[in-house]
Motif scaffolding. Structure first.
Motif, mmCIF file in Angstrom:
data_model
loop_
_atom_site.group_PDB
_atom_site.id
_atom_site.type_symbol
_atom_site.label_atom_id
_atom_site.label_comp_id
_atom_site.label_asym_id
_atom_site.label_seq_id
_atom_site.Cartn_x
_atom_site.Cartn_y
_atom_site.Cartn_z
ATOM 1 N N GLU A 1 1.948 13.630 -4.933
ATOM 2 C CA GLU A 1 2.395 12.709 -5.975
ATOM 3 C C GLU A 1 1.315 11.673 -6.302
ATOM 4 N N PHE A 2 0.633 11.169 -5.275
ATOM 5 C CA PHE A 2 -0.425 10.188 -5.500
ATOM 6 C C PHE A 2 -1.581 10.814 -6.282
ATOM 7 N N LEU A 3 -2.062 11.966 -5.838
ATOM 8 C CA LEU A 3 -3.232 12.578 -6.465
ATOM 9 C C LEU A 3 -2.939 13.117 -7.863
ATOM 10 N N ALA A 4 -1.684 13.442 -8.149
ATOM 11 C CA ALA A 4 -1.307 13.919 -9.486
ATOM 12 C C ALA A 4 -0.865 12.776 -10.388
ATOM 13 N N GLY A 5 -0.747 11.571 -9.832
ATOM 14 C CA GLY A 5 -0.255 10.430 -10.584
ATOM 15 C C GLY A 5 -1.352 9.565 -11.170
ATOM 16 N N PRO A 6 -0.950 8.515 -11.863
ATOM 17 C CA PRO A 6 -1.912 7.646 -12.547
ATOM 18 C C PRO A 6 -2.780 6.811 -11.604
ATOM 19 N N GLU A 7 -2.317 6.574 -10.371
ATOM 20 C CA GLU A 7 -3.107 5.753 -9.446
ATOM 21 C C GLU A 7 -4.397 6.445 -9.001
ATOM 22 N N MET B 1 0.848 -1.178 0.000
ATOM 23 C CA MET B 1 0.000 0.000 0.000
ATOM 24 C C MET B 1 0.897 1.245 0.000
ATOM 25 N N SER B 2 0.411 2.317 -0.564
ATOM 26 C CA SER B 2 1.191 3.544 -0.619
ATOM 27 C C SER B 2 1.151 4.267 0.729
ATOM 28 N N LEU B 3 2.130 5.112 0.945
ATOM 29 C CA LEU B 3 2.175 5.890 2.179
ATOM 30 C C LEU B 3 0.907 6.726 2.334
ATOM 31 N N THR B 4 0.427 7.281 1.243
ATOM 32 C CA THR B 4 -0.777 8.117 1.304
ATOM 33 C C THR B 4 -2.006 7.305 1.699
ATOM 34 N N LEU B 5 -2.183 6.124 1.119
ATOM 35 C CA LEU B 5 -3.315 5.283 1.502
ATOM 36 C C LEU B 5 -3.192 4.821 2.950
ATOM 37 N N ASP B 6 -1.972 4.505 3.370
ATOM 38 C CA ASP B 6 -1.763 4.141 4.776
ATOM 39 C C ASP B 6 -2.141 5.306 5.691
ATOM 40 N N LEU C 1 4.457 13.369 4.161
ATOM 41 C CA LEU C 1 3.077 12.917 3.973
ATOM 42 C C LEU C 1 2.355 13.768 2.940
ATOM 43 N N ALA C 2 2.567 15.066 2.999
ATOM 44 C CA ALA C 2 1.918 15.964 2.038
ATOM 45 C C ALA C 2 2.471 15.728 0.632
ATOM 46 N N THR C 3 3.784 15.561 0.509
ATOM 47 C CA THR C 3 4.392 15.304 -0.792
ATOM 48 C C THR C 3 3.898 13.991 -1.375
ATOM 49 N N ALA C 4 3.789 12.964 -0.536
ATOM 50 C CA ALA C 4 3.266 11.675 -1.009
ATOM 51 C C ALA C 4 1.834 11.839 -1.509
#
Length: 187
Positions: A135-141, A1-6, A129-132
Motif C-alpha cells: 500500500e505504501f509503495l503503490a500510494g502517493p507517499e 510514522m507509517s508501519l512500513t517506515l517503522d 507488514l507486506a500489505t502495508a
C-alpha cells in the motif's frame, strides 16, 4: 510514522555502528508488541524472526528501487536481495493471510479489516507488514520517500518540505557540522 517506515527502520545507525532491532527473538517480540499489539501476545520463534527479517530486507530492496536515482540506504545496500525476488516475496507474503473488509456497528458503522481465514499470528504479522509495504509503495507517499544523506544515518524518510534533506533535525545538524569540518580542513 507509517508501519512500513517503522519496519524498515528496525535497522538504524548509532555511534557504535548498525543496530538491528530484529537481531533476536526478544527484539522481534518487543517490536511486535509495540507495532502490532492487536495480533495478541504470541510466541515468536527463531524461524518467524528469520522470515520477518527476510521480508524486511525485501521491503528495503523495494525502497532502494523507489528512491532511484538517489542512492539507497547505506545500511545494507550491498546485501539486499534482487528486485524481482523482493517483489515476489512481498506479494506472496501479502497473499499468505487474506483479509476482508468487515462492518462493525458499535453505535456508528465502521469499516475494519479482518482475516478472511484463520491463520497463525506470525503469518498474520508478516502479511500485515507486506500489505502495508504494498500500500505504501503503490500510494502517493512513495513519491516523498528519500534516503537520509547525513553521515552515519541509514534511515528512509518522507520529505515533508521542499528543502528537507535529512530524516531529523539531529541528522541535519550532524551533516552541517561534517560539512563545516570538511571546509575548515581545506583552509
Amino acid at each position: 510514522m507509517s508501519l512500513t517506515l517503522d519496519f524498515v527502520s528496525t535497522i538504524r545507525a548509532e555511534r557504535s555502528g548498525l543496530i538491528d532491532q530484529l537481531s533476536d527473538v526478544d527484539g522481534l517480540t518487543a517490536w511486535t508488541r509495540t507495532h502490532a499489539a492487536d495480533l495478541g501476545d504470541f510466541a515468536v520463534t527463531e524461524e518467524l524472526r528469520q522470515e520477518t527479517v527476510r521480508l524486511r530486507q525485501a521491503v528495503r530492496a523495494l525502497f532502494a528501487r523507489a528512491v532511484t536515482p538517489e542512492p539507497p540506504s547505506r545500511a545494507d545496500a550491498s546485501t539486499l536481495p534482487g528486485f524481482e525476488e523482493s517483489l515476489a516475496l512481498v506479494n506472496a507474503t501479502a497473499l499468505a493471510a487474506p483479509t476482508a473488509p468487515q462492518l462493525r456497528w458499535n453505535g456508528e458503522p465502521a469499516l475494519v479489516i479482518a482475516p478472511a481465514m484463520e491463520t497463525d499470528p506470525g503469518t498474520r504479522l508478516r502479511a500485515r507488514l507486506a500489505t502495508a509495504a504494498v500500500e505504501f509503495l503503490a500510494g502517493p507517499e512513495r513519491a516523498l520517500l528519500r534516503t537520509c544523506q547525513a553521515p552515519r544515518c541509514v534511515l528512509y524518510f518522507l520529505k515533508e518540505h521542499p528543502r528537507q534533506e535529512w530524516c531529523s533535525t539531529a541528522c541535519g545538524n550532524r551533516a552541517r557540522a561534517a560539512r563545516h569540518y570538511k571546509e575548515r580542513r581545506k583552509i
